[in-house]
Design a protein around this motif. Structure first.
Motif, PDB file in Angstrom:
ATOM      1  N   UNK A 134       0.728  -1.177   0.122  1.00 59.53           N
ATOM      2  CA  UNK A 134      -0.005   0.094   0.022  1.00 59.53           C
ATOM      3  C   UNK A 134       0.840   1.185  -0.054  1.00 59.53           C
ATOM      4  N   UNK A 135       2.076   1.092   0.333  1.00 62.94           N
ATOM      5  CA  UNK A 135       3.042   2.191   0.620  1.00 62.94           C
ATOM      6  C   UNK A 135       3.862   2.072  -0.788  1.00 62.94           C
ATOM      7  N   UNK A 136       3.812   2.659  -1.935  1.00 63.28           N
ATOM      8  CA  UNK A 136       4.478   2.384  -3.029  1.00 63.28           C
ATOM      9  C   UNK A 136       5.529   3.393  -3.112  1.00 63.28           C
ATOM     10  N   UNK A 155       6.426   8.171 -14.451  1.00 59.86           N
ATOM     11  CA  UNK A 155       5.193   7.406 -14.888  1.00 59.86           C
ATOM     12  C   UNK A 155       4.700   6.510 -13.879  1.00 59.86           C
ATOM     13  N   UNK A 156       5.394   6.031 -12.951  1.00 65.71           N
ATOM     14  CA  UNK A 156       4.946   5.095 -11.920  1.00 65.71           C
ATOM     15  C   UNK A 156       4.070   5.836 -10.874  1.00 65.71           C
ATOM     16  N   UNK A 164      -2.187  -0.161  -9.341  1.00 67.72           N
ATOM     17  CA  UNK A 164      -1.654   0.294 -10.554  1.00 67.72           C
ATOM     18  C   UNK A 164      -0.247   0.385 -10.665  1.00 67.72           C
ATOM     19  N   UNK A 165       0.430   1.478  -9.645  1.00 63.58           N
ATOM     20  CA  UNK A 165       1.804   1.562  -9.371  1.00 63.58           C
ATOM     21  C   UNK A 165       2.579   0.657  -9.540  1.00 63.58           C
ATOM     22  N   UNK A 166       2.076  -0.516  -8.679  1.00 63.00           N
ATOM     23  CA  UNK A 166       2.871  -1.798  -8.497  1.00 63.00           C
ATOM     24  C   UNK A 166       3.006  -2.513  -9.925  1.00 63.00           C
ATOM     25  N   UNK A 167       1.861  -2.585 -10.613  1.00 60.38           N
ATOM     26  CA  UNK A 167       1.835  -3.285 -11.802  1.00 60.38           C
ATOM     27  C   UNK A 167       2.577  -2.665 -12.987  1.00 60.38           C
ATOM     28  N   UNK A 192       8.075  -1.957   3.707  1.00 60.62           N
ATOM     29  CA  UNK A 192       6.681  -3.130   3.888  1.00 60.62           C
ATOM     30  C   UNK A 192       7.345  -4.390   4.846  1.00 60.62           C
ATOM     31  N   UNK A 193       7.669  -4.308   5.704  1.00 61.27           N
ATOM     32  CA  UNK A 193       8.368  -5.393   6.312  1.00 61.27           C
ATOM     33  C   UNK A 193       7.465  -6.324   6.721  1.00 61.27           C
ATOM     34  N   UNK A 194       6.320  -5.785   7.582  1.00 65.04           N
ATOM     35  CA  UNK A 194       5.431  -6.883   8.029  1.00 65.04           C
ATOM     36  C   UNK A 194       4.908  -7.428   6.993  1.00 65.04           C
ATOM     37  N   UNK A 195       4.514  -6.841   5.626  1.00 68.15           N
ATOM     38  CA  UNK A 195       4.043  -7.877   4.591  1.00 68.15           C
ATOM     39  C   UNK A 195       5.060  -8.932   4.000  1.00 68.15           C
ATOM     40  N   UNK A 196       6.325  -8.312   4.007  1.00 65.56           N
ATOM     41  CA  UNK A 196       7.547  -9.175   3.583  1.00 65.56           C
ATOM     42  C   UNK A 196       7.572 -10.511   4.629  1.00 65.56           C
TER      43      UNK A 196
END
Length: 202
Positions: A134-136, A155-156, A164-167, A192-196
């Motif tokens: 969520x934090x790109x 562009x990202x 969409x940014x991640x894609x 994004x350490x918790x997600x990792x």
């Protein structure tokens, strides 16, 4: 709606919100099908209902490739759960006479959460990272100048949602070497350490 595959496509398309259904049509008109198949023009699908579009997909792409195309488009517009559900329906044989086409087995393997040998961590978990980061912006800042050019970075940043940014970020990955992917992974760990940790524990 006619045969079992067409009904399966219809059941998948009819649950999409109207704006997502329109996104599906736009994306469908952009994707490049595999050799031997023609792209469906946007004008051909603009006014179609889910049932009519399901019928067109089946008649245009045939029994096996219509599902492959539908899965690809669903993933491209962020409807990953619908794509997975479509594959699950095929695999579990809930529709009886529908068996999993040979050329869909690679897609099904790619949707599995088990690691695929030879793929980097950020490739193995592509779909989950696209959906759950969520934090790109902090990730982009870490990659700027090392992995991303200024044009790619801007562009990202210009994309409206994190997904969409991640894609778009992932669309640049085919040109990256392992060192670039490692930098991306390091950036994710920092931001994004918790997600990792969650993904590494799967």
């Amino acid at each position: 709606v006619g045969n079992a595959v067409t009904r399966l496509l219809w059941n998948t398309l009819k649950v999409l919100e109207e704006h997502d259904f329109q996104k599906f049509k736009r994306e469908l008109s952009k994707i490049q099908p595999k050799e031997g198949y023609e792209r469906i023009e946007l004008e051909s699908v603009a006014g179609l209902s889910p049932a009519a579009l399901a019928t067109l997909l089946y008649s245009h792409y045939g029994r096996s490739h219509c599902v492959e195309v539908t899965v690809e488009v669903l993933r491209a517009i962020g409807q990953v759960q619908q794509a997975e559900h479509l594959l699950d329906m095929l695999q579990t044989g809930e529709l009886g006479e529908v068996s999993l086409p040979q050329d869909l087995k690679a897609i099904t393997r790619a949707s599995d959460h088990s690691p695929i040998p030879g793929l980097h961590f950020v490739e193995q978990h592509r779909e989950q990272l696209i959906q759950r980061v969520t934090s790109v912006s902090p990730v982009l800042d870490q990659l700027y100048g090392h992995v991303l050019t200024n044009e790619q970075y801007q562009s990202i940043r210009g994309m409206p949602t994190p997904q969409e940014q991640m894609r778009l970020l992932y669309s640049f990955m085919p040109s990256w070497d392992v060192a670039c992917k490692d930098l991306f992974l390091d950036a994710l760990k920092k931001t994004n350490n918790h997600l990792l940790q969650d993904l590494q524990g799967q």
